[in-house]
Design an enzyme around this catalytic site. Structure first.
Site, PDB file in Angstrom:
ATOM      1  N   THR A 113      -3.994   1.026 -18.247  1.00 47.72           N
ATOM      2  CA  THR A 113      -4.436   0.131 -17.173  1.00 47.72           C
ATOM      3  C   THR A 113      -5.788   0.598 -16.662  1.00 47.72           C
ATOM      4  O   THR A 113      -5.911   1.669 -16.067  1.00 47.72           O
ATOM      5  CB  THR A 113      -3.418   0.127 -16.021  1.00 47.72           C
ATOM      6  OG1 THR A 113      -2.121  -0.163 -16.547  1.00 47.72           O
ATOM      7  CG2 THR A 113      -3.787  -0.918 -14.986  1.00 47.72           C
ATOM      8  N   TYR A 130     -13.282   7.941  -8.540  1.00 43.72           N
ATOM      9  CA  TYR A 130     -12.178   7.211  -9.170  1.00 43.72           C
ATOM     10  C   TYR A 130     -12.658   6.485 -10.430  1.00 43.72           C
ATOM     11  O   TYR A 130     -12.062   6.605 -11.507  1.00 43.72           O
ATOM     12  CB  TYR A 130     -11.602   6.208  -8.175  1.00 43.72           C
ATOM     13  CG  TYR A 130     -10.715   5.155  -8.790  1.00 43.72           C
ATOM     14  CD1 TYR A 130      -9.454   5.485  -9.267  1.00 43.72           C
ATOM     15  CD2 TYR A 130     -11.144   3.831  -8.901  1.00 43.72           C
ATOM     16  CE1 TYR A 130      -8.636   4.519  -9.837  1.00 43.72           C
ATOM     17  CE2 TYR A 130     -10.336   2.864  -9.470  1.00 43.72           C
ATOM     18  CZ  TYR A 130      -9.084   3.209  -9.936  1.00 43.72           C
ATOM     19  OH  TYR A 130      -8.274   2.260 -10.511  1.00 43.72           O
TER      20      TYR A 130
END
Length: 295
Positions: A113, A130
């Protein structure tokens, strides 16, 4: 199929394992012993669970026989002031261990993902660590898929929303502010365009990819998941405001754009459509479903 899923207690993962269970698959999940399982409590007895913090890394493959696919949805955004080391452990080291396990034990398919925000060449400073970790793991997937028989399927999601998502996410925070008639909502000018995709449509994309996995090209492949239509942040917020009949004052322009802001993101869904997938939930219908859970 026998499928190992990470992130099964989270927003996307919980809805994914529920759907896969209804499809008749055997579902094995990796979680922490301290994970909040409230999202999957009704199906937890039907799942095979292992706790990573108890060192049960290889146990699923040793004890459950050959696993047909691994779906990796777990992630650390860094929104709770996690250290960079923690983010690297969660978003690079952890899934890399799963990749190694998949190759050692002959698991043929790894579905990762990914996010639209890690795609630009120059990453925006917003959530930069991130996005960097997501990109680094994607590159590992490419590398290992090129040197083994593993199929690495990168599922690049646009802006996912739906019921019971965390309230610190953009969509839910805007809806919550408007429903509560908070005095004001501070925003950028709102010219950024995003492809808002309802979580049920994302789940259906994973199901389609699993169904076609054996016929997908070898090595690394990427599928973009979105509606194929971009909506400006301003239009989105104004629509929520109108639907909720809110008295909240929308203060567009009170927040500056971040450096290297992504101004337009929109999925190219032609590859998924070629497999028979199409999104079904229109934006306004999806928003109504989210609003109903708040009420």
């Amino acid at each position: 199929m026998k499928i190992l899923v990470t992130g099964a207690t989270g927003f996307l993962g919980s809805q994914l394992v529920k759907a896969l269970r209804l499809d008749g698959h055997t579902i094995i999940i990796l979680k922490r012993s301290t994970s909040d399982c409230s999202r999957i409590k009704e199906i937890l007895p039907d799942l095979i669970t292992y706790d990573t913090d108890h060192g049960q890394w290889e146990a699923p493959l040793l004890e459950q026989g050959k696993i047909d696919a691994i779906i990796h949805t777990a992630t650390c955004y860094g929104r709770n002031n996690e250290s960079h080391t923690t983010m690297v452990d969660a978003n690079v080291t952890f899934p890399l261990k799963l990749l190694d396990m998949a190759m050692r034990f002959g698991t043929p398919f790894f579905l990762n993902t990914d996010t639209f925000s890690s795609a630009p060449i120059r990453l925006s400073k917003h959530l930069q660590p991130y996005n960097l970790t997501k990109r680094q793991f994607r590159e590992w997937g490419k590398c290992l898929a090129d040197t083994s028989s593993l199929q690495f399927i990168n599922v690049r999601l646009e802006h996912v929303y739906g019921p019971y998502d965390n309230t610190n996410k953009f969509v839910t925070s805007v809806i919550k502010s408007c429903l509560e008639n908070q005095p004001e909502l501070r925003l950028t000018e709102g010219k950024q365009a995003r492809d808002f995709i309802y979580v049920e449509d994302v789940v259906s994309a994973f199901r389609v990819l699993l169904a076609h996995a054996a016929r997908l090209p070898a090595g690394f492949t990427e599928y973009q998941v979105g509606t194929g239509t971009a909506t400006s942040i301003r239009e989105f917020v104004e629509r929520v405001h109108q639907m909720t009949q809110s008295s909240t004052v929308l203060k567009f322009g009170s927040i500056a754009y971040t450096d290297r802001e992504i101004m337009h993101s929109q999925a190219d869904t032609r590859s998924l459509q070629g497999l028979g997938w199409n999104h079904r939930v229109k934006l306004e219908d999806g928003l109504r479903k989210v609003m109903a859970t708040f009420k």
